[in-house]
Each structure stands twice: as C-alpha cells, then as structure tokens.
Write an enzyme that holds these catalytic residues in place. Structure first.
Site, short mmCIF file in Angstrom:
data_model
loop_
_atom_site.label_atom_id
_atom_site.label_comp_id
_atom_site.label_asym_id
_atom_site.label_seq_id
_atom_site.Cartn_x
_atom_site.Cartn_y
_atom_site.Cartn_z
N SER A 118 34.76 31.31 45.84
CA SER A 118 33.55 31.70 45.13
C SER A 118 32.27 31.24 45.83
CB SER A 118 33.58 31.15 43.69
OG SER A 118 33.82 29.75 43.69
N ASP A 338 27.69 23.24 35.97
CA ASP A 338 28.17 23.61 37.30
C ASP A 338 27.33 22.95 38.38
OD1 ASP A 338 29.09 24.78 39.60
OD2 ASP A 338 28.77 26.85 38.97
N HIS A 341 28.49 25.34 42.52
CA HIS A 341 27.88 26.56 43.05
C HIS A 341 26.37 26.41 43.11
CE1 HIS A 341 31.84 27.80 41.38
NE2 HIS A 341 31.87 28.51 42.50
#
Length: 366
Positions: A118, A338, A341
């Site tokens: 990702s 998060d 990312h």
C-alpha cells in the site's frame, strides 16, 4: 577550379553554422540547468532538511477524485495545512521542481509500474495526481483488474500502473493454510515489458496476529510457523533480486527500489514520550538528523541491492520521511490512527520529485 573553391567555401560556411548552432544549444542547456535546478550526477538528493515554501503543495486533491479516501487528509477533516507547505532541500545541491509536462514528454508512449504494498500505492496515486495537475485539460482514465491498477493519459500514451504485491514473493493457499513462500515468484510476468519499474516491500513483514496475512513460511522444503522477520525479509528480497537479474534488461527498463518508509508510533524515536505518536503533529523535525537513527531493514535493502548483477537505483526515502512525523493521516484516515501511510498531497510527492530528479540526472542521485 572555381567549382572546387565554391565547394570549399560552402563546406566551411556549413561547418561554421553547425559549430554556432552547437554552441547555442550548449548555452541553452546551461541556462535550462540553471533555471530548473538540474544537477550533474554525484549530487546527493537524500541528505538535507525540510524548509517552508508557500508555493507548495504541488496540487490540490480536488482535481484527483481517484485518490483513496484514507490518504485524502483534508477531505477527512484535518484542520491544519502547514504540513502541506514544506519542500525537501538537499544539503549540497538543488532538487529540481517537479515538471509534469516535461515528465510526460520524456515518457510519451511508455509504461511505468509501481510494484509493492500500500505504500507503493501511496506513491502511485501521488504521481498520478502530479501528472493530472500538470495537464488538467487532458483526458485520463483509471482502470483496475485484479492486482493491477492503471492510470493513463491518452494524449501522451503514458501508463502509470500499480501492481499490488505485498511481499513481492508468493503467498499460496494450501491445505495447511496460507503459505508465504520465501523463494518463489509466480506473478513476475506481469512486471515485464514496461519502461520503468519501482519496487517496494517491508511494511507487512512485521505484522503479527490478525494482521498477519499468512499462516506459515516456506523456504526450500522446510516449513516454518515463524522466523526472525528480518531474516525472512532478506530471504524474500534476495529471491526478488535473483528474479530481476534473470528477467529484466536495465537497458530496456529503468529499475528502482523504493526505500524503507518509516512509521511514527513511538515518540522516543524523535526525543518525545513513548506514548506520543504522529497524532497531532503539525511540523517536521528540524535539521537533517533523525534522533532514532537508521533502521535494520535499510541495511538489508542496501546489502541485497549491492550484490545484484543488474543495476537497481535506490530511492532512499527513509531519512527525509523520518523527519516528517507530521505527514501521516493519523486519525484523518477514516479509521483509527494511521502513522504508517502518508497524506496526499504530502511526503510521497517528494519521493516522486526525487524520482523525477534521478531520471533527469541520468538516474544517479549520489
């Protein structure tokens, strides 16, 4: 005799015109380099610091409806915008500002593919939006089929693709369960025939429990319930390196490996409390040194790349990303906190800006 003299005169005149033209081209090239900050090879683009620049970000995500919601921090309600206003400033040279139109001209009719997890998708979406912003009137299309996503700009015949391969090596469903096979790659045919490849893996190698997407590891004939994750990572990356050596022609395909993208879940890494995370961070770390230092997988990546027969350029993003504790979605990702990312617009734009700089400078960042 007169005819011979005329021919000599004409040849001399033509030679003078050619020399004059070459001098003019050289002067224009020097001017182009001076204006756009292009550097001779030998420049280290990965050592530096972040500086405020009010001309950033490079795009507004409103023109890129295809960006994953989890990366669109402004759309998810992040109240601060200062994190959008920083530019990476190498210590010993200038990083050329991303020129999307020039990028598209260079890659007209060509295919670019990101292969990885990702975080590769993070970078792929960033580049797609940077190119979209460069030619907002051009028609674009996004298609997804299985593990392959493809962003195309029809006017230029450019394809920017993302192939989802979490570990690069195989995960196979067998009777015993899901097996991470550290020494096989079966999907590699999908990576062939493109003009630039950017590989990445690491993020998922440390996951355990419910987040672990495999039940066993296999190396040769031996089955393991688990092993040291760094050892497993090195085995898998070595398998990938052998596949590249056997299957990719670097004359036909530019080869890159996206370096280790850091997380910010432990404030001790930047001299804060252990419970501090990226949540609530609004500014980069000052200077060009990360208190937490380098990470073990960086050493593995450099060791494996150094033993390869084919030349793979390292997009060494770790330090510049370590300094951006403010760049993650944190709670503005639609689910949880998060710190792995990155917001878009944001840090991955700089990864692509450096990628562009490496291409312009002949793929030599140091």
């Amino acid at each position: 005799m007169e005819y011979w003299r005329f021919c000599c005169f004409a040849s001399t005149l033509l030679l003078m015109i050619i020399v004059s033209y070459l001098h003019q081209c050289h002067a224009e090239l020097e001017q182009f380099i001076a204006v756009d900050g292009l550097q001779p090879s030998g420049c280290d683009l990965f050592q530096g610091s972040w500086v405020f620049d009010d001309t950033y970000p490079l795009y507004d995500t409103s023109i890129c409806p295809f960006i994953d919601e989890e990366f669109d921090c402004q759309k998810n309600g992040r109240p601060d915008k200062l994190y959008l206003k920083y530019r990476w400033n190498p210590s010993t040279c200038d990083l050329p500002r991303f020129n999307g139109q020039d990028f598209l001209v260079r890659f007209t009719g060509k295919k670019i593919m990101f292969v990885g997890d990702s975080l590769s998708r993070n970078q792929w979406l960033s580049l797609a939006c940077m190119l979209r912003a460069a030619v907002p009137q051009s028609i674009y299309a996004i298609q997804k089929k299985g593990d392959l996503s493809n962003f195309t700009l029809q006017e230029f015949g450019v394809s920017v693709m993302f192939y989802h391969s979490t570990f690069l090596v195989d995960i196979v469903k067998e009777k015993m369960g899901r097996v991470l096979k550290l020494d096989t790659i079966s999907n590699g045919d999908a990576w062939k025939g493109v003009d630039m490849l950017i590989f990445n893996t690491w993020h998922w190698w440390l996951h355990k429990g419910n987040k672990q997407p495999w039940d066993y590891m296999q190396l040769g004939d031996k089955i393991y319930e688990d092993m040291d994750r760094l050892v497993a990572f090195k085995e898998g990356l070595t398998t990938w390196s052998k596949w590249v050596d056997a299957n990719i022609d670097p004359i036909r395909t530019m080869l890159f490996f996206q370096g280790i993208s850091p997380t910010h879940y432990n404030g001790k890494d930047w001299n804060d409390s252990k419970s501090t995370t990226c949540k609530g961070q609004t500014q980069p770390i000052n200077g060009s040194v990360y208190p937490g230092g380098s990470t073990p997988p960086e050493t593995v990546v450099k060791e494996v790349l150094g033993k390869m027969l084919k030349s793979v350029s390292l997009l060494d993003i770790t330090l510049l990303s370590q300094l951006r504790k403010d760049g993650h979605p944190s709670v503005y990702n639609g689910d949880g906190n998060d710190c792995s990312h990155w917001c878009l617009a944001g840090v991955p734009d700089t990864w692509n800006q450096i990628l562009y700089g490496m291409v312009v400078n002949g793929v030599d960042a140091k």
